[in-house]
Design a protein around this motif. Structure first.
Motif, PDB file in Angstrom:
ATOM      1  N   VAL A  28       1.795 -11.750  -1.059  1.00 36.95           N
ATOM      2  CA  VAL A  28       0.441 -11.308  -1.403  1.00 36.95           C
ATOM      3  C   VAL A  28      -0.323 -10.944  -0.133  1.00 36.95           C
ATOM      4  CG1 VAL A  28      -1.787 -12.057  -2.351  1.00 36.95           C
ATOM      5  CG2 VAL A  28       0.333 -12.561  -3.583  1.00 36.95           C
ATOM      6  N   HIS A  29      -0.230 -11.784   0.887  1.00 39.17           N
ATOM      7  CA  HIS A  29      -0.899 -11.532   2.167  1.00 39.17           C
ATOM      8  C   HIS A  29      -0.492 -10.166   2.725  1.00 39.17           C
ATOM      9  CE1 HIS A  29      -0.934 -11.526   6.580  1.00 39.17           C
ATOM     10  NE2 HIS A  29      -2.064 -12.204   6.467  1.00 39.17           N
ATOM     11  N   ASP A  30       0.815  -9.942   2.793  1.00 34.60           N
ATOM     12  CA  ASP A  30       1.318  -8.696   3.381  1.00 34.60           C
ATOM     13  C   ASP A  30       0.894  -7.475   2.567  1.00 34.60           C
ATOM     14  OD1 ASP A  30       2.496 -10.310   5.282  1.00 34.60           O
ATOM     15  OD2 ASP A  30       4.532 -10.096   4.490  1.00 34.60           O
ATOM     16  N   GLN A  31       0.936  -7.592   1.235  1.00 34.74           N
ATOM     17  CA  GLN A  31       0.565  -6.452   0.387  1.00 34.74           C
ATOM     18  C   GLN A  31      -0.928  -6.149   0.470  1.00 34.74           C
ATOM     19  OE1 GLN A  31       2.204  -6.270  -3.587  1.00 34.74           O
ATOM     20  NE2 GLN A  31       3.986  -7.456  -2.950  1.00 34.74           N
ATOM     21  N   VAL A  32      -1.762  -7.177   0.476  1.00 34.43           N
ATOM     22  CA  VAL A  32      -3.210  -6.968   0.576  1.00 34.43           C
ATOM     23  C   VAL A  32      -3.551  -6.368   1.937  1.00 34.43           C
ATOM     24  CG1 VAL A  32      -5.448  -8.143   0.714  1.00 34.43           C
ATOM     25  CG2 VAL A  32      -3.827  -8.720  -1.113  1.00 34.43           C
ATOM     26  N   ARG A  33      -2.982  -6.916   2.991  1.00 31.24           N
ATOM     27  CA  ARG A  33      -3.265  -6.402   4.340  1.00 31.24           C
ATOM     28  C   ARG A  33      -2.853  -4.933   4.464  1.00 31.24           C
ATOM     29  NH1 ARG A  33      -1.985  -5.932   9.692  1.00 31.24           N
ATOM     30  NH2 ARG A  33      -3.542  -6.782  11.124  1.00 31.24           N
ATOM     31  N   ALA A  34      -1.669  -4.602   3.947  1.00 36.69           N
ATOM     32  CA  ALA A  34      -1.194  -3.213   3.998  1.00 36.69           C
ATOM     33  C   ALA A  34      -2.115  -2.289   3.200  1.00 36.69           C
ATOM     34  CB  ALA A  34       0.237  -3.127   3.464  1.00 36.69           C
ATOM     35  N   ALA A  35      -2.573  -2.750   2.041  1.00 40.89           N
ATOM     36  CA  ALA A  35      -3.465  -1.926   1.221  1.00 40.89           C
ATOM     37  C   ALA A  35      -4.801  -1.688   1.924  1.00 40.89           C
ATOM     38  CB  ALA A  35      -3.698  -2.596  -0.131  1.00 40.89           C
ATOM     39  N   VAL A  36      -5.345  -2.720   2.558  1.00 47.35           N
ATOM     40  CA  VAL A  36      -6.616  -2.582   3.263  1.00 47.35           C
ATOM     41  C   VAL A  36      -6.467  -1.647   4.459  1.00 47.35           C
ATOM     42  CG1 VAL A  36      -8.362  -3.810   4.624  1.00 47.35           C
ATOM     43  CG2 VAL A  36      -7.541  -4.776   2.478  1.00 47.35           C
ATOM     44  N   LEU A  37      -5.397  -1.827   5.223  1.00 52.68           N
ATOM     45  CA  LEU A  37      -5.170  -0.949   6.374  1.00 52.68           C
ATOM     46  C   LEU A  37      -4.992   0.496   5.936  1.00 52.68           C
ATOM     47  CD1 LEU A  37      -2.885  -3.211   8.584  1.00 52.68           C
ATOM     48  CD2 LEU A  37      -5.299  -2.639   8.967  1.00 52.68           C
ATOM     49  N   SER A  38      -4.296   0.719   4.835  1.00 55.81           N
ATOM     50  CA  SER A  38      -4.118   2.067   4.301  1.00 55.81           C
ATOM     51  C   SER A  38      -5.459   2.656   3.876  1.00 55.81           C
ATOM     52  CB  SER A  38      -3.158   2.027   3.108  1.00 55.81           C
ATOM     53  OG  SER A  38      -3.051   3.291   2.516  1.00 55.81           O
ATOM     54  N   TYR A  39      -6.276   1.853   3.216  1.00 55.63           N
ATOM     55  CA  TYR A  39      -7.611   2.298   2.796  1.00 55.63           C
ATOM     56  C   TYR A  39      -8.450   2.671   4.016  1.00 55.63           C
ATOM     57  CZ  TYR A  39     -12.376   2.103   1.046  1.00 55.63           C
ATOM     58  OH  TYR A  39     -13.673   2.411   0.742  1.00 55.63           O
ATOM     59  N   LEU A  40      -8.441   1.814   5.021  1.00 58.37           N
ATOM     60  CA  LEU A  40      -9.239   2.076   6.223  1.00 58.37           C
ATOM     61  C   LEU A  40      -8.764   3.341   6.933  1.00 58.37           C
ATOM     62  CD1 LEU A  40      -9.617  -1.555   7.598  1.00 58.37           C
ATOM     63  CD2 LEU A  40     -11.367  -0.152   6.464  1.00 58.37           C
ATOM     64  N   ALA A  41      -7.459   3.527   6.997  1.00 56.82           N
ATOM     65  CA  ALA A  41      -6.912   4.730   7.644  1.00 56.82           C
ATOM     66  C   ALA A  41      -7.313   5.987   6.877  1.00 56.82           C
ATOM     67  CB  ALA A  41      -5.397   4.627   7.741  1.00 56.82           C
ATOM     68  N   ALA A  42      -7.307   5.905   5.562  1.00 58.51           N
ATOM     69  CA  ALA A  42      -7.667   7.060   4.732  1.00 58.51           C
ATOM     70  C   ALA A  42      -9.146   7.408   4.855  1.00 58.51           C
ATOM     71  CB  ALA A  42      -7.317   6.792   3.277  1.00 58.51           C
ATOM     72  N   HIS A  43      -9.943   6.433   5.277  1.00 54.78           N
ATOM     73  CA  HIS A  43     -11.384   6.651   5.404  1.00 54.78           C
ATOM     74  C   HIS A  43     -11.832   6.693   6.861  1.00 54.78           C
ATOM     75  CE1 HIS A  43     -10.999   5.544   1.187  1.00 54.78           C
ATOM     76  NE2 HIS A  43     -12.100   6.259   1.014  1.00 54.78           N
ATOM     77  N   ASP A  44     -10.892   7.007   7.736  1.00 56.79           N
ATOM     78  CA  ASP A  44     -11.167   7.212   9.161  1.00 56.79           C
ATOM     79  C   ASP A  44     -11.884   6.043   9.832  1.00 56.79           C
ATOM     80  OD1 ASP A  44      -9.968   9.760   9.139  1.00 56.79           O
ATOM     81  OD2 ASP A  44     -11.832  10.645   8.377  1.00 56.79           O
ATOM     82  N   ALA A  45     -11.499   4.829   9.478  1.00 58.50           N
ATOM     83  CA  ALA A  45     -12.068   3.643  10.134  1.00 58.50           C
ATOM     84  C   ALA A  45     -11.507   3.546  11.549  1.00 58.50           C
ATOM     85  CB  ALA A  45     -11.709   2.384   9.353  1.00 58.50           C
ATOM     86  N   PRO A  46     -12.221   2.912  12.442  1.00 58.44           N
ATOM     87  CA  PRO A  46     -11.703   2.728  13.810  1.00 58.44           C
ATOM     88  C   PRO A  46     -10.369   1.986  13.788  1.00 58.44           C
ATOM     89  CG  PRO A  46     -13.999   2.029  13.660  1.00 58.44           C
ATOM     90  CD  PRO A  46     -13.543   2.319  12.269  1.00 58.44           C
ATOM     91  N   VAL A  47      -9.471   2.379  14.661  1.00 55.45           N
ATOM     92  CA  VAL A  47      -8.123   1.801  14.712  1.00 55.45           C
ATOM     93  C   VAL A  47      -8.164   0.311  15.048  1.00 55.45           C
ATOM     94  CG1 VAL A  47      -5.886   1.925  15.868  1.00 55.45           C
ATOM     95  CG2 VAL A  47      -7.141   4.021  15.339  1.00 55.45           C
ATOM     96  N   ALA A  48      -9.136  -0.108  15.814  1.00 61.69           N
ATOM     97  CA  ALA A  48      -9.188  -1.491  16.287  1.00 61.69           C
ATOM     98  C   ALA A  48      -9.883  -2.444  15.316  1.00 61.69           C
ATOM     99  CB  ALA A  48      -9.890  -1.538  17.643  1.00 61.69           C
TER     100      ALA A  48
END
Length: 67
Positions: A28-48
């Motif tokens: 669950v941890h890995d899937q949630v983290r991956a989903a959030v990172l994917s969402y942030l990347a799709a919305h041009d969030a800062p890499v850091a």
């Protein structure tokens, strides 16, 4: 992220008996983290951006054997 400290996500799970708690929590941890990172990347969030995910298994429920 109003204070600039990143994303802090808490997930609480109830499992049915027969599931391995540690393995399920890690999955669950890995899937949630991956989903959030994917969402942030799709919305041009800062890499850091810091993403912290906490998974807590609150209980293990017995399976309903009447079905």
């Amino acid at each position: 992220m109003p204070d600039g400290s990143g994303w802090h996500i808490e997930v609480r799970c109830v499992l049915t008996e027969g599931h391995r708690v540690v393995e399920t929590a890690r999955d669950v941890h890995d899937q949630v983290r991956a989903a959030v990172l994917s969402y942030l990347a799709a919305h041009d969030a800062p890499v850091a951006v810091t993403v912290t995910v906490t998974v807590t298994v609150t209980r293990i429920a017995a399976r309903d054997h009447t079905v």
